[in-house]
Design an enzyme around this catalytic site. Structure first.
Site, PDB file in Angstrom:
ATOM      1  N   ARG A 142       0.853  -1.182   0.000  1.00  9.70           N
ATOM      2  CA  ARG A 142       0.000   0.000   0.000  1.00  9.70           C
ATOM      3  C   ARG A 142       0.887   1.229   0.000  1.00  9.70           C
ATOM      4  O   ARG A 142       1.738   1.374   0.868  1.00  9.70           O
ATOM      5  CB  ARG A 142      -0.802  -0.054   1.309  1.00  9.70           C
ATOM      6  CG  ARG A 142      -2.143   0.505   1.271  1.00  9.70           C
ATOM      7  CD  ARG A 142      -2.903   0.194   2.542  1.00  9.70           C
ATOM      8  NE  ARG A 142      -2.344   0.767   3.753  1.00  9.70           N
ATOM      9  CZ  ARG A 142      -3.067   1.318   4.725  1.00  9.70           C
ATOM     10  NH1 ARG A 142      -4.381   1.360   4.609  1.00  9.70           N
ATOM     11  NH2 ARG A 142      -2.515   1.789   5.804  1.00  9.70           N
ATOM     12  N   THR A 145      -0.861   7.627  -0.773  1.00  7.70           N
ATOM     13  CA  THR A 145      -2.167   7.558  -1.448  1.00  7.70           C
ATOM     14  C   THR A 145      -3.054   6.439  -0.908  1.00  7.70           C
ATOM     15  O   THR A 145      -4.259   6.429  -1.154  1.00  7.70           O
ATOM     16  CB  THR A 145      -1.972   7.299  -2.957  1.00  7.70           C
ATOM     17  OG1 THR A 145      -1.365   5.993  -3.104  1.00  7.70           O
ATOM     18  CG2 THR A 145      -1.057   8.333  -3.595  1.00  7.70           C
ATOM     19  N   ASP A 195       1.019  -1.916  12.426  1.00  8.56           N
ATOM     20  CA  ASP A 195       1.377  -2.466  11.110  1.00  8.56           C
ATOM     21  C   ASP A 195       1.633  -3.959  11.243  1.00  8.56           C
ATOM     22  O   ASP A 195       2.637  -4.390  11.821  1.00  8.56           O
ATOM     23  CB  ASP A 195       2.623  -1.751  10.573  1.00  8.56           C
ATOM     24  CG  ASP A 195       2.900  -2.135   9.125  1.00  8.56           C
ATOM     25  OD1 ASP A 195       3.021  -3.353   8.852  1.00  8.56           O
ATOM     26  OD2 ASP A 195       2.980  -1.245   8.274  1.00  8.56           O
ATOM     27  N   ASP A 199       4.997  -5.415   9.774  1.00  7.09           N
ATOM     28  CA  ASP A 199       6.170  -5.053  10.585  1.00  7.09           C
ATOM     29  C   ASP A 199       6.204  -5.838  11.890  1.00  7.09           C
ATOM     30  O   ASP A 199       7.273  -6.260  12.350  1.00  7.09           O
ATOM     31  CB  ASP A 199       6.168  -3.555  10.876  1.00  7.09           C
ATOM     32  CG  ASP A 199       6.585  -2.734   9.661  1.00  7.09           C
ATOM     33  OD1 ASP A 199       7.194  -3.323   8.738  1.00  7.09           O
ATOM     34  OD2 ASP A 199       6.290  -1.532   9.623  1.00  7.09           O
TER      35      ASP A 199
HETATM   36  C1  PRP Z   1      -1.138  -4.104   4.896  1.00  2.15           C
HETATM   37  C2  PRP Z   1      -2.024  -5.286   5.221  1.00  2.15           C
HETATM   38  C3  PRP Z   1      -2.950  -5.333   4.034  1.00  2.15           C
HETATM   39  C4  PRP Z   1      -3.124  -3.869   3.697  1.00  2.15           C
HETATM   40  C5  PRP Z   1      -4.431  -3.394   4.210  1.00  2.15           C
HETATM   41  O1  PRP Z   1      -0.154  -4.483   3.990  1.00  2.15           O
HETATM   42  O2  PRP Z   1      -1.326  -6.480   5.429  1.00  2.15           O
HETATM   43  O3  PRP Z   1      -2.432  -6.061   2.925  1.00  2.15           O
HETATM   44  O4  PRP Z   1      -2.044  -3.160   4.346  1.00  2.15           O
HETATM   45  O5  PRP Z   1      -4.682  -2.095   3.826  1.00  2.15           O
HETATM   46  P1  PRP Z   1      -5.848  -1.700   2.806  1.00  2.15           P
HETATM   47  O6  PRP Z   1      -7.064  -2.461   3.231  1.00  2.15           O
HETATM   48  O7  PRP Z   1      -5.993  -0.208   3.007  1.00  2.15           O
HETATM   49  O8  PRP Z   1      -5.398  -2.031   1.414  1.00  2.15           O
HETATM   50  P2  PRP Z   1       1.037  -3.505   3.546  1.00  2.15           P
HETATM   51  O9  PRP Z   1       0.665  -2.789   2.292  1.00  2.15           O
HETATM   52  O10 PRP Z   1       1.443  -2.655   4.704  1.00  2.15           O
HETATM   53  O11 PRP Z   1       2.171  -4.522   3.146  1.00  2.15           O
HETATM   54  P3  PRP Z   1       2.954  -5.605   4.032  1.00  2.15           P
HETATM   55  O12 PRP Z   1       1.992  -6.732   4.302  1.00  2.15           O
HETATM   56  O13 PRP Z   1       4.068  -5.998   3.140  1.00  2.15           O
HETATM   57  O14 PRP Z   1       3.417  -4.937   5.302  1.00  2.15           O
HETATM   58  N1  URA Z   2      -2.195  -2.246   7.406  1.00  2.00           N
HETATM   59  C1  URA Z   2      -1.797  -2.607   8.650  1.00  2.00           C
HETATM   60  O1  URA Z   2      -0.876  -3.432   8.794  1.00  2.00           O
HETATM   61  N2  URA Z   2      -2.402  -2.051   9.693  1.00  2.00           N
HETATM   62  C2  URA Z   2      -3.404  -1.158   9.571  1.00  2.00           C
HETATM   63  O2  URA Z   2      -3.943  -0.687  10.598  1.00  2.00           O
HETATM   64  C3  URA Z   2      -3.806  -0.783   8.274  1.00  2.00           C
HETATM   65  C4  URA Z   2      -3.184  -1.360   7.210  1.00  2.00           C
END
Ligand code: PRP
Ligand code: URA
Length: 206
Positions: free
Chosen positions: A101, A105, A197, A200
């Site tokens: 994400r 944006t 997150d 993370d």
């Molecule tokens: C996080 C989470 C989802 C997304 C949710 O992933 O694991 O995939 O954000 O957000 P949304 O509903 O607004 O799309 P992230 O993009 O942080 O990637 P990661 O899993 O690699 O940390």
């Molecule tokens: N992705 C995450 O990991 N946590 C949130 O709260 C939103 C998006």
């Protein structure tokens, strides 16, 4: 269909995950245990077919799963749910979709996709701990649909109302399961209260 799986064991473990002082090891282990508990409920309506078998005592009709199950974790954080679900459905195949994400944006970007064949006939479980704006889930579901998937379940741990709305409007045919429906998204697109997150915290990257 939207289903909240707020079993006391799930809620207890999720509360531990939410605490800011919970470290990576505990966070990951609780997520893994919740995934297994959620899988039990998510699999409740899997189709079965009759099979004739013989027990040591007598012949009888038993029942076996009649459709293949494909689990699709959204990378990275979705990997945290994979092993727990696979313990209950060890024959499941696994596809992967990589999404990140954009922090400004909040728009998701796909960077990887690899799926098993025959998604048309399978029950496809798209899994990710977090359903925030819903953008990642909506796009991941579109990606499996474009490869033929027809019976799709979205399994997430924590969701915001905004994410549930986005997914159910874009994909009304998809069953959505959450362990908790939280209050709202903050100005950075994080779920409140949420758990921070997820990627993370699973992988120790912050
Ligand atoms: C996080 C989470 C989802 C997304 C949710 O992933 O694991 O995939 O954000 O957000 P949304 O509903 O607004 O799309 P992230 O993009 O942080 O990637 P990661 O899993 O690699 O940390
Ligand atoms: N992705 C995450 O990991 N946590 C949130 O709260 C939103 C998006």
């Amino acid at each position: 269909m939207f289903k909240l799986l707020d079993h006391p064991l799930i809620t207890h473990k999720l509360t531990h995950m939410r605490k800011k002082e919970t470290g990576t090891k505990d966070f990951r282990e609780n997520l893994d245990e919740i995934a297994e508990l959620m899988a039990y409920e998510v699999c409740r309506d899997l189709p079965v077919k009759p099979v004739e078998i013989e027990t040591p005592v007598a012949p009888c009709t038993g029942y076996e799963l009649s459709k293949e199950v494909v689990i699709v974790p959204i990378l990275r954080a979705g990997i945290g749910l994979l092993d727990g679900i696979r313990r209950l459905v060890p024959t499941a195949k696994v596809g992967f979709i990589g999404m990140y994400r954009d922090e400004e944006t909040l728009i998701p970007h796909e960077y990887f996709a690899k799926f098993p064949k025959n998604l048309e006939d399978a029950i496809v479980m798209v899994v990710d701990p977090m359903l925030a704006t819903g953008g990642s889930a909506v796009d991941a579901i579109s990606a499996v649909k474009s490869r033929g998937a027809k019976q799709i379940k979205l399994v997430c741990l924590v969701g915001a109302p905004e994410g549930v709305k986005a997914v159910t409007e874009a994909h009304p045919d998809v069953d959505v399961y959450l362990a908790a429906l939280d209050d709202h998204l903050n100005e950075h697109g994080y779920i409140v209260p949420g758990l921070g997150d997820a990627g993370d915290r699973i992988f120790g990257t912050k």
